[in-house]
Design a protein around this motif. Sequence first.
Motif, short mmCIF file in Angstrom:
data_model
loop_
_atom_site.label_atom_id
_atom_site.label_comp_id
_atom_site.label_asym_id
_atom_site.label_seq_id
_atom_site.Cartn_x
_atom_site.Cartn_y
_atom_site.Cartn_z
N GLY A 630 0.83 -1.20 0.00
CA GLY A 630 0.00 0.00 0.00
C GLY A 630 0.86 1.25 0.00
N PRO A 631 0.44 2.31 -0.73
CA PRO A 631 1.24 3.53 -0.72
C PRO A 631 0.95 4.35 0.54
CG PRO A 631 -0.68 3.83 -2.12
CD PRO A 631 -0.78 2.43 -1.53
N PHE A 632 1.95 5.08 0.99
CA PHE A 632 1.72 5.99 2.10
C PHE A 632 1.38 7.36 1.51
CE2 PHE A 632 2.55 8.95 5.44
CZ PHE A 632 2.15 8.27 6.58
N ILE A 633 0.31 7.96 2.00
CA ILE A 633 -0.12 9.25 1.46
C ILE A 633 0.64 10.37 2.20
CG2 ILE A 633 -2.07 10.77 0.97
CD1 ILE A 633 -2.18 7.93 -0.32
N ALA A 634 1.40 11.17 1.46
CA ALA A 634 2.16 12.25 2.05
C ALA A 634 1.24 13.41 2.38
CB ALA A 634 3.25 12.71 1.09
N GLY A 659 -11.54 14.14 12.39
CA GLY A 659 -11.74 13.11 11.38
C GLY A 659 -12.10 11.81 12.08
N PRO A 660 -12.72 10.91 11.35
CA PRO A 660 -13.18 9.67 11.99
C PRO A 660 -12.01 8.79 12.44
CG PRO A 660 -13.43 9.54 9.61
CD PRO A 660 -13.03 10.96 9.92
N ASN A 661 -12.36 7.83 13.23
CA ASN A 661 -11.41 6.80 13.64
C ASN A 661 -10.79 6.15 12.42
OD1 ASN A 661 -10.91 6.39 16.30
ND2 ASN A 661 -12.92 5.42 16.63
N MET A 662 -9.52 5.83 12.53
CA MET A 662 -8.81 5.11 11.46
C MET A 662 -8.52 5.98 10.24
SD MET A 662 -7.96 2.20 12.38
CE MET A 662 -7.48 1.35 10.88
N ALA A 663 -8.79 7.28 10.35
CA ALA A 663 -8.56 8.13 9.18
C ALA A 663 -7.10 8.50 9.02
CB ALA A 663 -9.41 9.39 9.30
N GLY A 664 -6.32 8.38 10.10
CA GLY A 664 -4.89 8.68 10.00
C GLY A 664 -4.45 9.88 10.84
N LYS A 665 -5.27 10.26 11.82
CA LYS A 665 -4.93 11.43 12.66
C LYS A 665 -3.66 11.17 13.46
CE LYS A 665 -8.85 11.39 14.94
NZ LYS A 665 -9.44 10.20 14.30
N SER A 666 -3.64 10.06 14.16
CA SER A 666 -2.48 9.78 15.03
C SER A 666 -1.21 9.67 14.22
CB SER A 666 -2.70 8.47 15.80
OG SER A 666 -3.85 8.56 16.60
N THR A 667 -1.31 9.05 13.07
CA THR A 667 -0.14 8.90 12.21
C THR A 667 0.38 10.26 11.78
OG1 THR A 667 -1.16 6.86 11.42
CG2 THR A 667 0.66 7.74 10.11
N LEU A 804 -9.01 8.33 2.88
CA LEU A 804 -8.03 8.75 1.88
C LEU A 804 -6.70 9.12 2.52
CD1 LEU A 804 -10.38 10.86 -0.39
CD2 LEU A 804 -9.61 8.50 -0.73
N HIS A 805 -6.68 9.21 3.87
CA HIS A 805 -5.46 9.56 4.61
C HIS A 805 -4.88 10.89 4.15
CE1 HIS A 805 -5.73 5.61 6.27
NE2 HIS A 805 -5.48 5.01 5.14
N GLU A 806 -5.75 11.76 3.74
CA GLU A 806 -5.29 13.03 3.20
C GLU A 806 -5.73 14.14 4.14
OE1 GLU A 806 -6.36 15.25 -0.79
OE2 GLU A 806 -6.11 13.09 -1.08
P1 ADP Z 1 -6.69 7.62 13.67
O1 ADP Z 1 -5.75 8.15 14.69
O2 ADP Z 1 -7.36 8.71 12.90
O3 ADP Z 1 -7.68 6.67 14.24
P2 ADP Z 1 -4.41 6.23 12.64
O4 ADP Z 1 -3.44 7.33 12.52
O5 ADP Z 1 -4.29 5.33 13.80
O6 ADP Z 1 -5.89 6.80 12.57
O7 ADP Z 1 -4.31 5.43 11.27
C1 ADP Z 1 -4.97 4.24 11.05
C2 ADP Z 1 -4.25 3.45 9.99
O8 ADP Z 1 -4.35 4.08 8.73
C3 ADP Z 1 -2.77 3.33 10.22
O9 ADP Z 1 -2.46 2.18 10.96
C4 ADP Z 1 -2.17 3.24 8.85
O10 ADP Z 1 -2.03 1.91 8.44
C5 ADP Z 1 -3.16 3.94 7.99
N1 ADP Z 1 -2.66 5.26 7.61
C6 ADP Z 1 -2.63 6.35 8.39
N2 ADP Z 1 -2.13 7.41 7.74
C7 ADP Z 1 -1.84 6.97 6.49
C8 ADP Z 1 -1.28 7.61 5.33
N3 ADP Z 1 -0.95 8.92 5.32
N4 ADP Z 1 -1.11 6.86 4.22
C9 ADP Z 1 -1.46 5.56 4.22
N5 ADP Z 1 -1.97 4.91 5.28
C10 ADP Z 1 -2.17 5.60 6.41
#
Ligand code: ADP
Length: 914
Positions: A630-634, A659-667, A804-806
Motif C-alpha cells: 500500500g502507498p503511504f499518502i504524504a 476526522g473519523p477513527n482510522m482516518a490517520g490522525k495519530s499517524t 483517503l489519509h489526506e
Molecule cells: P486515527 O488516529 O485517525 O484513528 P491512525 O493514525 O491510527 O488513525 O491510522 C490508522 C491506519 O491508517 C494506520 O495504521 C495506517 O495503516 C493507515 N494510515 C494512516 N495514515 C496513512 C497515510 N498517510 N497513508 C497511508 N496509510 C495511512
Amino acid sequence: MLKSDSAGRSEAPSASGQPVTPMMEQFIEIKAANPDCLLFYRMGDFYELFFDDAEVASRALGIVLTKRGKHLGRDIPMCGVPVERADEYLHRLIALGHRVAVCEQLEDPAEARKRGAKSVVRRDVVRLVTPGTLTEDSLLDARRNNYLLALARARMSSTEDRFAFAWIDISTGEFRVAESDRAGLAAEIARIEPGEIIVSDALYADAEIAPQLRALLAVTPLARDLFDGATAERRLAAFFGVATTAAFGAFSRVELTAAAAAVTYVERTQIGKHPPLSPPVREAAGATLAIDQATRSNLELMRTLSGERRGSLLAAIDRTVTPAGSRTLAQRLAAPLTDPSEIAHRLDAVAAFVADAHARADLRERLKSAPDLARALSRLVVGRGGPRDLAAIRDGILAASAIVERIAALGAASRDIQRALKALSQPDGALAAELSRSLADELPAFRRDGGFIRAGCEQALDEARALRDESRRVVAALQVRYAETTGIRSLKIRHNNVLGYFVDVTAQHGDKLLSAPLNATFIHRQTLAGQVRFTTIELGELEARIANAADRALALELETFDRLAAAVTAASGAIMAAAEALAAVDVAAALASLAVERDYVRPEVDASRAFAISGGRHPVVEQALGKDGGPFIANDCDLSPPSVADGKEATGRIWLVTGPNMAGKSTFLRQNALIAVLAQMGSFVPARAARIGVVDRLFSRVGAADDLARGRSTFMVEMVETAAILNQAGERALVILDEIGRGTATFDGLSIAWATIEHLHENNRCRALFATHFHEMTALAAKLPRLHNATMRVKEWQGEVVFLHEVVAGAADRSYGIKVAKLAGLPPSVIERAKHVLAQLEAEDRSSRARRLIDDLPLFAARPASAPTPPRDAALTALIEALTALHPDEMSPRDALEALYALKAQFAKTRNAD
Ligand code: ADP
Ligand code: MG
C-alpha cells in the motif's frame, strides 16, 4: 594448573571456640568486605558460592545446591559454576539485578603448600561485576551503550535543588557530565537510559526523590564519601593523572561531585584498574532537545510501547554497518541538538555521502569488516582482553587508514568529515605492523589457551614450542612401542587434568598389565568400569618435560601479550579518537544511505519559529506499509507563524485535526514530531521539503483510551501528563496531543480539551498539533487567530467510507462512527436506528452546544491565568460527580436521606451562583 585447596579441610578454632577451617576463615573475611555482592570464590576450575549466596545463586541459576563441610556445627550450603562458563552465569545474575564480587586465587596452590600443609591459597577480589560496569562482549549488547550514571544533588536553597549527572560507558570510554533542575531529572535519566545509577545514601533516603529512584532499575546507594564535594576535584584529577581538572573545562561544584563519584566507583569496581576514559565532556544546559519519558515511549523512538526495538524509529532508520555506529546513532536519536549550526554540520556530512554514491558504498563495504575498536581497547586496558582484542586493534587501525584514503575527498564538503579524517589518521601504523607481525592467523578466545603468537617471531618461544611438540611426538612413538611389546593393539596413551599422561587399556586387557612380567613396567593408577589406567617411569619423565616446555611456551606468550597490551594502552587516546571517528562516518554514510533509499530530503533548521513540512511521511508506518504494497499518502503541515506585517505575531500555530477513527490522525501527528526529531539529530527527513525553527522541547501525549499498552490507562495519568505540558511548554516547544480528554465522560472530556487548547494558544504560545473527536471544538478557530482546522479526507463510495489519509483544511462535519460500525458488521436494524437517533441529536444539540460555549468565552477579556470553564458546566459536573459517587445498595436508609439533602443543597447553591 590451578588445583583446589590442599588445606581446605584442616581445622582452626574460631572466635566462638568452634572449629573453622582456614579456608572458611578466608572466605568469611572476604565476604565481610563485600556484603552487598554475591561472592564468586575461585577454587580450581570453579567459582564456588557459599551460605546465603549459594542459596540465592542456585535459585537464580537453577544449579544444584550441595554442601561442603560444616561451619559452627551446621552444613555449609554450596554451589558452583565452572570458570569457563562464568560469563554466561554472570550475565544472568546481573540481569536479575545482582552484583557479583569475583575472587581469584592469587598464587599457585604449590606456592601455598610451600608455606606449610595448612596454609591457604592467597585469594582476593579482583573485580566487582555490576550492571553499569561491564566490559565483556558476552555481557553487553553490541548496539547499545551501557552507562553507569552518578547522580549528585546540591541544595541551592530550602526550595531549590540542582542535580548533576555524570555518565560513563567503561566499555567505550565515553564520559559526560550535565546539570539539571528537579523538573528535568526524570527526562535526563530517560534519555541516558543507564544500566546502573549510583546515588548517595542520603539522596536514596530522601522522601522526595526516593520514590522516583526506587522505581528505576539497578540503583545503588553508596556511602557519602564517594559523593564528598570537598575531595571531588582532587579525586577526578587523580584518576586522570593531572594536576587540576581545569583543562577539561569549567565544571560546577555539583558536576565535579557527580563526576568524581562516577570515577571513584569505577576504580572500586575495577579494583584499581583504570579503563581508558575520555576526560569528562560537559553538556551545556539546553544543548539537546528535551524529551520526557512519556513522549519518548509514546513516539516509540528507541523501542515500541511493548518494549521491542523492532518497529521503533531507531530500527526504521538504522542502516549502520558497525555496532559502534549503531550505538552512536542511538545516542544521537536519544539527544537531538538545538543549535542550528551544529545540526547543519551533521547534515553536511550526510549530504556529502548522499552526493557521492561511490565513496558511500566503498566506505560501507570497508566498515563492514571493521572491529569494535572501543570495546576491545577497554578490555585490553583493564586487563581483561584476549588475543582477539589485540587483533581487533590491529584491524581497526588498518581499517582507519584505509578509510582515510577512500573518503579523503569528502573532507572539503564537511567539517565533521574533516575532523573524522584527522582522528582516523592518528593511530600509529607501527603499532598495527607490530601486531600483524606478532599475532598468529588463528587466534584462541583466551590468553590462557596460548598459541596466539606467530611462529618464527620470537626465538625463545619457538624453542620451547619445538621441545613441547618434539616430546609429543615421542609420546606417540612410545604408544606404538608399548602396543607392540604388550601385544595390545588398542593400547592408547591419553591425557587428562587429573592423571596427566597415562596408558589406557580396556578392562579385558587390564589383567595382562597387572601381572608379571608387564607389571614391572606398568604401574596401576586407576580402574574404571571399562578401562584400566597405568603409568610408567618413562612416561612420567616425558610428561614432566612436556609440561615444562608447554609452561615455558605459555609464559613467554603471556609476556609478549602483556608487552603488546601495554603498547596498545599507551596509544589508547589515539585509538579511542579513531574509534569515535569510525562510528561517526558510519552514521553519516548510513543516514545518507537511508536518505537515498527512502527518498528523504535535507531539512532546513534555523532559529525561526517556522514549522513547514510539505509532503511529510511517517518514517515507520511508511516502511511497514511498503512491505504490504500500500502507498503511504504524504501530507503537508504548516505550524509557522502567520506572516504578519508588523512582526508582532511571531508565534507558531496550532492545528486542530478532526476526522473519523482510522482516518490517520495519530499517524499524521506523530510523523510531524518524528520529522522534527530526525531533523534535529542531523538526519534527512521523510518529506518533499521541511523547514523547522529549532524546537527546544517536545511533548507528545495520547488520550487514555488510546494508551492501552502502557498498562495504566487511567484518566489520572493523562491529566498529570497534560498538566506537565501546560506548565512546561515554552514558545519554542512542539506539542502533540492526541485525543486528550477521551478517558472521561463526554462533557468533562470536551471541557478539558477545550480549555487545554485555549491555554496552549494564549499562555504557552507554542506550535502544536491536536487531534480530537470532539467536532464541537472546530468552532474555536473562529476566536483563536492562530488555530487552524484540518481534517482527514474521507470519501463515501456506494454507501461505504473510504479513508483517503489526506489532510485538508476544514472541519470534519460528521464522525462517520455509524459508517465504521456498518463496516464492522453491526446488524442493519441497529445501524438504521442509530442513524435516526443521530439525525435528531444533530438537529437539536450539536451546533447550539458549541455556539453556547463560544459565546460564553471570557477569552479575550484577559488572557486567562487558568483555563476558563463555563460555570454552569462546572457546577453541573460537580453534581454529576457527586451523584456518581453514591452507591445506594451500600447505604442505610438514613445515609440515603442525608445524601439527598446534601445534593439538594448543592443544587440550590449552583442556582444562586448563576
Ligand atoms: P486515527 O488516529 O485517525 O484513528 P491512525 O493514525 O491510527 O488513525 O491510522 C490508522 C491506519 O491508517 C494506520 O495504521 C495506517 O495503516 C493507515 N494510515 C494512516 N495514515 C496513512 C497515510 N498517510 N497513508 C497511508 N496509510 C495511512
Ligand atoms: Mg488515533
